[in-house]
Design an enzyme around this catalytic site. Structure first.
Site, mmCIF file in Angstrom:
data_model
loop_
_atom_site.group_PDB
_atom_site.id
_atom_site.type_symbol
_atom_site.label_atom_id
_atom_site.label_comp_id
_atom_site.label_asym_id
_atom_site.label_seq_id
_atom_site.Cartn_x
_atom_site.Cartn_y
_atom_site.Cartn_z
ATOM 1 N N GLU A 185 -10.507 -10.878 -4.584
ATOM 2 C CA GLU A 185 -9.103 -10.822 -4.185
ATOM 3 C C GLU A 185 -8.645 -12.065 -3.435
ATOM 4 O O GLU A 185 -7.502 -12.128 -3.004
ATOM 5 C CB GLU A 185 -8.860 -9.581 -3.312
ATOM 6 C CG GLU A 185 -9.159 -8.279 -4.024
ATOM 7 C CD GLU A 185 -9.107 -7.078 -3.104
ATOM 8 O OE1 GLU A 185 -8.061 -6.417 -3.079
ATOM 9 O OE2 GLU A 185 -10.116 -6.813 -2.403
ATOM 10 N N HIS A 233 0.824 -1.204 0.000
ATOM 11 C CA HIS A 233 0.000 0.000 0.000
ATOM 12 C C HIS A 233 0.860 1.256 0.000
ATOM 13 O O HIS A 233 0.533 2.253 -0.648
ATOM 14 C CB HIS A 233 -0.927 0.002 1.220
ATOM 15 C CG HIS A 233 -2.018 -1.014 1.139
ATOM 16 N ND1 HIS A 233 -2.648 -1.523 2.247
ATOM 17 C CD2 HIS A 233 -2.582 -1.633 0.071
ATOM 18 C CE1 HIS A 233 -3.565 -2.401 1.863
ATOM 19 N NE2 HIS A 233 -3.546 -2.484 0.562
ATOM 20 N N ARG A 279 -9.584 4.940 -2.691
ATOM 21 C CA ARG A 279 -9.036 4.350 -1.462
ATOM 22 C C ARG A 279 -9.142 5.393 -0.369
ATOM 23 O O ARG A 279 -8.321 6.302 -0.262
ATOM 24 C CB ARG A 279 -7.599 3.913 -1.711
ATOM 25 C CG ARG A 279 -7.558 2.751 -2.708
ATOM 26 C CD ARG A 279 -6.253 2.654 -3.410
ATOM 27 N NE ARG A 279 -6.177 1.438 -4.220
ATOM 28 C CZ ARG A 279 -5.219 1.204 -5.100
ATOM 29 N NH1 ARG A 279 -4.272 2.086 -5.292
ATOM 30 N NH2 ARG A 279 -5.211 0.084 -5.792
ATOM 31 N N ARG A 314 -14.448 2.378 -2.479
ATOM 32 C CA ARG A 314 -14.095 1.105 -1.847
ATOM 33 C C ARG A 314 -14.111 1.283 -0.338
ATOM 34 O O ARG A 314 -13.463 2.187 0.184
ATOM 35 C CB ARG A 314 -12.685 0.677 -2.298
ATOM 36 C CG ARG A 314 -12.259 -0.675 -1.758
ATOM 37 C CD ARG A 314 -10.790 -0.958 -2.064
ATOM 38 N NE ARG A 314 -9.893 -0.177 -1.226
ATOM 39 C CZ ARG A 314 -8.564 -0.296 -1.235
ATOM 40 N NH1 ARG A 314 -7.983 -1.127 -2.069
ATOM 41 N NH2 ARG A 314 -7.815 0.454 -0.450
#
Length: 396
Positions: free
Chosen positions: A273, A48, A133, A177
């Protein structure tokens, strides 16, 4: 060079200095974003922190294992984020001509966004936002999301950031998200509530965590409801890192408790995922998802049992591994069979090799990093032309 051992060191970082750390987490980014470059012992291309640094335009070299031992405070170096090389002294660079024309493509080329202020800069070129995000909106406040929740500010923080992106992109779709941040990336925020985990990337994260701490999820959904009430018709929603179909059902149930009806009031999708969801994609589609997002970094990590941030298993972590691509193809084929849109978001959408494979599989779109939009549009146009010519040659 500036050696960063803790948050106090990070807070004294001067603009343009090269920050050297054992490990960088996103909760240090409000301080680290002053760096000219970042070098760390630990971390990977798909971590990330690396993704966020690239979005900020800060060169980073992660996973060196020895940077904090070899590099010394005050050294003058040049960091090449493209090759991973670090040179002693100041290097003279000849700028490359990277101008790219804007191409129209059948494959939608969207963008991932960590920072609302970037939206205005890229909205003209991207076909929408494949993944907002929201974690960095919280991190920028310096406060843990639980503390913002206690202060009754969490919804307004998210609402404000999302509004800026929705305005910039209207009427193009913007996919929000829900939270996905491992606990070890929240430790430097005020009001730290985190319990230590041996492997946070496979621990209590994403929708699993939000369903445990359901008041946080409700605060996120209240921001969604308020924005819909304000007339933002281009807002969409997806749930990350689903491990089980029940998590999707439970998240939809919480959304409807807040007063938003999934699939009617807004499009609701799922991020595939984990192998468990990839192998149950038909059941997921039967739940009525409006779209599917492929997160190949986590799918690779879970399929190959290789931590995406680890330097020791970096050689095993392979986004193009046959097992991963077989799972991806199964998801794409199932979505096409059900008439559901499927696109790839994240690091995979920055790799020319992978994007070529994905377009050949028939994905409806990709969601890439801000600096890659024009290049990926140009590349996607070339791949599409190649596929058309190949099809024509077979029919002659």
């Amino acid at each position: 060079m500036r050696i960063i051992r803790n948050l106090q060191d990070a807070s004294s970082l001067e603009w343009g200095e090269v920050a050297v750390l054992k490990k960088i987490a996103r909760d240090m980014l409000p301080e680290i974003k002053r760096a000219g470059a970042v070098v760390a012992d630990y971390g990977g291309l798909t971590s990330h922190a690396a993704i966020t640094l690239r979005e900020l335009g800060i060169p980073c070299v992660l996973g060196t294992e020895v940077a904090t031992e070899v590099l010394r405070e005050g050294m003058i170096v040049t960091v090449d984020g493209k090759t991973g090389n670090i040179y002693r002294g100041v290097m003279d660079w000849v700028p490359a001509d990277e101008s790219v024309s804007l191409h129209e493509t059948a494959t939608r080329v969207m963008v991932n966004l960590n920072f609302p202020w970037l939206a205005e800069k890229v909205s003209e070129f991207a076909d929408g936002v494949g993944s907002v995000r929201i974690e960095n909106m919280v991190i920028e406040t310096g406060k843990h999301p639980y503390l913002l929740l206690r202060e009754k500010r969490l919804t307004s923080v998210l609402e404000s950031g999302l509004e800026e992106i929705l305005d910039a992109f209207h009427p193009k779709p913007v996919v929000f998200r829900t939270f996905d941040i491992p606990g070890d990336e929240l430790r430097n925020l005020e009001g730290d509530f985190e319990v230590s985990e041996r492997n946070p990337f496979l621990g209590m994260r994403a929708i699993t965590r939000d369903l445990r701490d359901v008041e946080v999820l409700r605060a996120e959904f209240e921001a969604v409801r308020n924005l819909l009430d304000a007339g933002y018709s281009n807002l969409e929603l997806k749930f990350p890192f689903l491990r089980d179909l029940d998590e999707y059902r439970m998240a939809v149930s919480v959304l409807e408790e807040v007063g938003v009806e999934a699939h009617r009031d807004l499009r609701v999708g799922a991020s595939v995922e984990t192998p468990s969801i990839a192998l149950q994609v038909d059941e997921l589609l039967a739940e009525g998802v409006d779209f599917v997002s492929l997160g190949m970094s986590d799918l690779t990590m879970c399929s190959l049992v290789a931590d995406r941030r680890s330097t020791r298993v970096a050689g095993i972590f392979d986004l193009s591994h046959p097992a991963v691509l077989k799972l991806v193809r199964g998801v794409v084929d199932a979505c096409h069979g059900a008439g559901v849109e499927v696109y790839a978001a994240g690091y995979a959408a920055t790799s020319y090799m992978l994007v070529g494979r994905l377009i050949e599989m028939g994905v409806d779109g990709i969601s890439t990093s801000p600096d890659k939009i024009l290049k990926m549009k140009s590349f996607a146009a070339r791949v599409e032309r190649s596929l058309i010519l190949r099809s024509l040659s077979r029919n002659i």
